[in-house]
Design a protein around this motif. Structure first.
Motif, PDB file in Angstrom:
ATOM      1  N   THR A  56       0.834  -1.202   0.000  1.00  0.00           N
ATOM      2  CA  THR A  56       0.000   0.000   0.000  1.00  0.00           C
ATOM      3  C   THR A  56       0.868   1.251   0.000  1.00  0.00           C
ATOM      4  OG1 THR A  56      -1.780  -1.147   1.173  1.00  0.00           O
ATOM      5  CG2 THR A  56      -1.791   1.261   1.235  1.00  0.00           C
ATOM      6  N   SER A 244       0.072  -2.318 -13.445  1.00  0.00           N
ATOM      7  CA  SER A 244       0.150  -3.606 -12.754  1.00  0.00           C
ATOM      8  C   SER A 244       1.417  -4.361 -13.147  1.00  0.00           C
ATOM      9  CB  SER A 244      -1.090  -4.456 -13.067  1.00  0.00           C
ATOM     10  OG  SER A 244      -1.075  -4.948 -14.394  1.00  0.00           O
ATOM     11  N   ALA A 368      -4.790   1.278  -5.785  1.00  0.00           N
ATOM     12  CA  ALA A 368      -5.799   0.231  -5.619  1.00  0.00           C
ATOM     13  C   ALA A 368      -5.179  -1.156  -5.774  1.00  0.00           C
ATOM     14  CB  ALA A 368      -6.921   0.433  -6.636  1.00  0.00           C
ATOM     15  N   ILE A 369      -4.293  -1.301  -6.767  1.00  0.00           N
ATOM     16  CA  ILE A 369      -3.655  -2.600  -6.988  1.00  0.00           C
ATOM     17  C   ILE A 369      -2.812  -2.996  -5.785  1.00  0.00           C
ATOM     18  CG2 ILE A 369      -1.978  -3.847  -8.409  1.00  0.00           C
ATOM     19  CD1 ILE A 369      -2.943  -2.077 -10.779  1.00  0.00           C
ATOM     20  N   SER A 371      -3.234  -2.065  -2.708  1.00  0.00           N
ATOM     21  CA  SER A 371      -4.134  -2.401  -1.606  1.00  0.00           C
ATOM     22  C   SER A 371      -4.772  -3.767  -1.806  1.00  0.00           C
ATOM     23  CB  SER A 371      -5.218  -1.323  -1.480  1.00  0.00           C
ATOM     24  OG  SER A 371      -4.659  -0.064  -1.198  1.00  0.00           O
ATOM     25  N   ILE A 372      -5.126  -4.079  -3.056  1.00  0.00           N
ATOM     26  CA  ILE A 372      -5.721  -5.388  -3.355  1.00  0.00           C
ATOM     27  C   ILE A 372      -4.725  -6.503  -3.076  1.00  0.00           C
ATOM     28  CG2 ILE A 372      -6.656  -6.855  -5.196  1.00  0.00           C
ATOM     29  CD1 ILE A 372      -7.788  -4.278  -6.470  1.00  0.00           C
ATOM     30  N   ASP A 374      -2.300  -6.426  -0.882  1.00  0.00           N
ATOM     31  CA  ASP A 374      -2.225  -6.578   0.573  1.00  0.00           C
ATOM     32  C   ASP A 374      -3.432  -7.335   1.120  1.00  0.00           C
ATOM     33  OD1 ASP A 374       0.221  -5.309   0.907  1.00  0.00           O
ATOM     34  OD2 ASP A 374      -0.677  -3.322   1.126  1.00  0.00           O
ATOM     35  N   ALA A 375      -4.590  -7.187   0.449  1.00  0.00           N
ATOM     36  CA  ALA A 375      -5.824  -7.786   0.951  1.00  0.00           C
ATOM     37  C   ALA A 375      -6.005  -9.245   0.525  1.00  0.00           C
ATOM     38  CB  ALA A 375      -7.029  -6.964   0.484  1.00  0.00           C
ATOM     39  N   ILE A 376      -5.751  -9.548  -0.762  1.00  0.00           N
ATOM     40  CA  ILE A 376      -6.067 -10.897  -1.256  1.00  0.00           C
ATOM     41  C   ILE A 376      -4.840 -11.669  -1.734  1.00  0.00           C
ATOM     42  CG2 ILE A 376      -8.374 -10.117  -1.926  1.00  0.00           C
ATOM     43  CD1 ILE A 376      -7.471 -10.233  -4.849  1.00  0.00           C
ATOM     44  N   THR A 381      -4.298 -11.099  -7.588  1.00  0.00           N
ATOM     45  CA  THR A 381      -4.402  -9.750  -8.138  1.00  0.00           C
ATOM     46  C   THR A 381      -3.843  -9.683  -9.554  1.00  0.00           C
ATOM     47  OG1 THR A 381      -4.163  -8.816  -5.911  1.00  0.00           O
ATOM     48  CG2 THR A 381      -3.806  -7.328  -7.765  1.00  0.00           C
ATOM     49  N   MET A 384      -6.319 -11.168 -11.870  1.00  0.00           N
ATOM     50  CA  MET A 384      -7.451 -10.280 -12.085  1.00  0.00           C
ATOM     51  C   MET A 384      -7.104  -9.140 -13.044  1.00  0.00           C
ATOM     52  SD  MET A 384      -9.806  -8.440  -9.182  1.00  0.00           S
ATOM     53  CE  MET A 384      -8.390  -7.615  -8.441  1.00  0.00           C
TER      54      MET A 384
END
Length: 410
Positions: A56, A244, A368-369, A371-372, A374-376, A381, A384
């Motif tokens: 992040t 990305s 956003a990428i 953060s994604i 870090d989350a999933i 990612t 996706m």
């Protein structure tokens, strides 16, 4: 060189003559500017290890750089459309010079953010004014001129992974200090360009052309504005996928294939190097097959390769990222020329909008990428993100080249 110098000092001699000397210099300065800008994401693995930054936080660094470098571009272009300021170019790169020095000595996350803001300001000034210089020096070969200018920037981005492997990996963060010499060289060259720019503005024929372009308000403004919105959204989708790859795909290569940082940088270098080639050849391809067709093909041609990329082995992956880079960025210079033909009296503003604001939206995607991830997790990612190029279907909403010509002749 003597002929190029003569052309550069006598811009009034032939308004339709392509000034290759000026184009090569501004393209080279574009390479220097973008190589500096591109070392920041290339340094992410180093900063992540040395400072323990999260994905992040890395995304926020990219966000700070891109938003500063991008959102201000159409504002700079809008202002200089009305009040040209040739010496904004070297002044802007002076800001970059100080930003690079700050980056080399930054002790913490906040100082890095402040340093990249200085670099972002320099880039925000350079890009719309650089596009204007390419337009002024193009003569009757605007597509080729914009390709020469833009390929310089993409070449600079492509150099960043190599520089990371050869300089930043062995020297660490302090290795960025070498780029202060790059910035100083760019400042010197841009003083020369600014002198030519100032002389050109005084030429009577050029002034008449500018006044004629500014006074001509295109018809079908509602349709033109809709097309501009579609073009910005298209560039946003392209930039988000590119973000990305350039920001996070090296981490994926390290994790999935067990490669080192230096080995992972080869993938990013090939992606950006073939992207530079795609940028150069995109102009001639657009001349032959149409600007709209090249724009559509650049994302939709990338889509199937991007979907398969996360699932293949390291050897096939290196081939895929190489091909993806060429196809994806073949529309880079073409979208700028397309926007300039949509709004022929607003060269600086639309150039800044396409290269600037659209990239700013891509920067939001970078945060956003991160953060994604870090989350999933990293792998889901990257998978996706591979579906983003399918958004290229929106380019079918763009008017055809023939329709653009009709609007400009109306």
């Amino acid at each position: 060189m003597l002929a190029a110098k003569t052309q550069a000092t006598r811009p009034e001699a032939d308004a339709n003559k392509t000034l290759y000397g000026i184009l090569v210099i501004i393209g080279f300065c574009h390479m220097l500017n973008d190589s500096i800008q591109a070392i920041i994401p290339a340094m992410f693995p180093i900063l992540e290890r040395s400072m323990g930054l999260t994905f992040t936080q890395l995304g926020l660094i990219s966000f700070a750089l891109q938003m500063t470098a991008s959102v201000a571009q159409p504002v700079v272009g809008w202002y200089t459309d009305k009040k040209p300021f040739p010496y904004a170019l070297p002044i802007g790169l002076t800001s970059t010079f100080f930003g690079v020095i700050g980056l080399a000595f930054a002790p913490n996350f906040i100082t890095i953010i402040l340093s990249v803001l200085f670099i972002g300001v320099g880039s925000a000034v350079f890009h719309p004014e650089g596009s204007r210089v390419a337009y002024m020096a193009a003569g009757n070969r605007r597509g080729l001129a914009q390709s020469i200018y833009q390929v310089g920037g993409n070449s600079g981005q492509a150099l960043a992974p190599v520089i990371t492997a050869l300089i930043l990996v062995p020297l660490g963060q302090f290795g960025a200090i070498w780029f202060s010499f790059v910035a100083a060289l760019a400042v010197g060259l841009l003083f020369y360009i600014a002198g030519w720019y100032a002389r050109t503005l005084k030429a009577v024929e050029i002034q008449k052309k500018v006044k004629k372009a500014v006074s001509a308000v295109p018809r079908n403004m509602k349709a033109i504005k809709l097309a501009l919105v579609v073009l910005v959204l298209f560039v946003f989708a392209r930039t988000w996928y590119m973000s990305s790859i350039t920001n996070f795909y090296s981490f994926y290569v390290i994790e999935k294939y067990g490669y080192t940082i230096s080995q992972a940088q080869i993938y990013i270098f090939l992606f950006l190097a073939t992207g530079a080639l795609g940028t150069f050849f995109g102009g001639p391809l657009a001349d032959k097959f149409g600007k709209r067709n090249v724009i559509i093909a650049s994302l939709l041609g990338t889509a199937p390769l991007a979907v398969f990329l996360p699932f293949v082995g390291p050897h096939i992956a290196i081939v895929l990222v190489t091909v993806i880079g060429f196809i994806l960025l073949s529309s880079f210079s073409v979208t700028v020329v397309y926007a300039q033909e949509l709004m022929p009296g607003k060269i600086g503003m639309v150039s800044g909008l396409i290269v600037g604001l659209a990239f700013g939206m891509g920067a939001i995607g970078g945060v956003a990428i991160g953060s994604i991830i870090d989350a999933i997790g990293l792998a889901p990612t990257i998978i996706m993100m591979g579906f983003l190029p399918l958004l290229g279907f929106i380019a079918f909403l763009l008017p055809t080249d023939q329709k653009l010509n009709e609007w400009n002749l109306a």
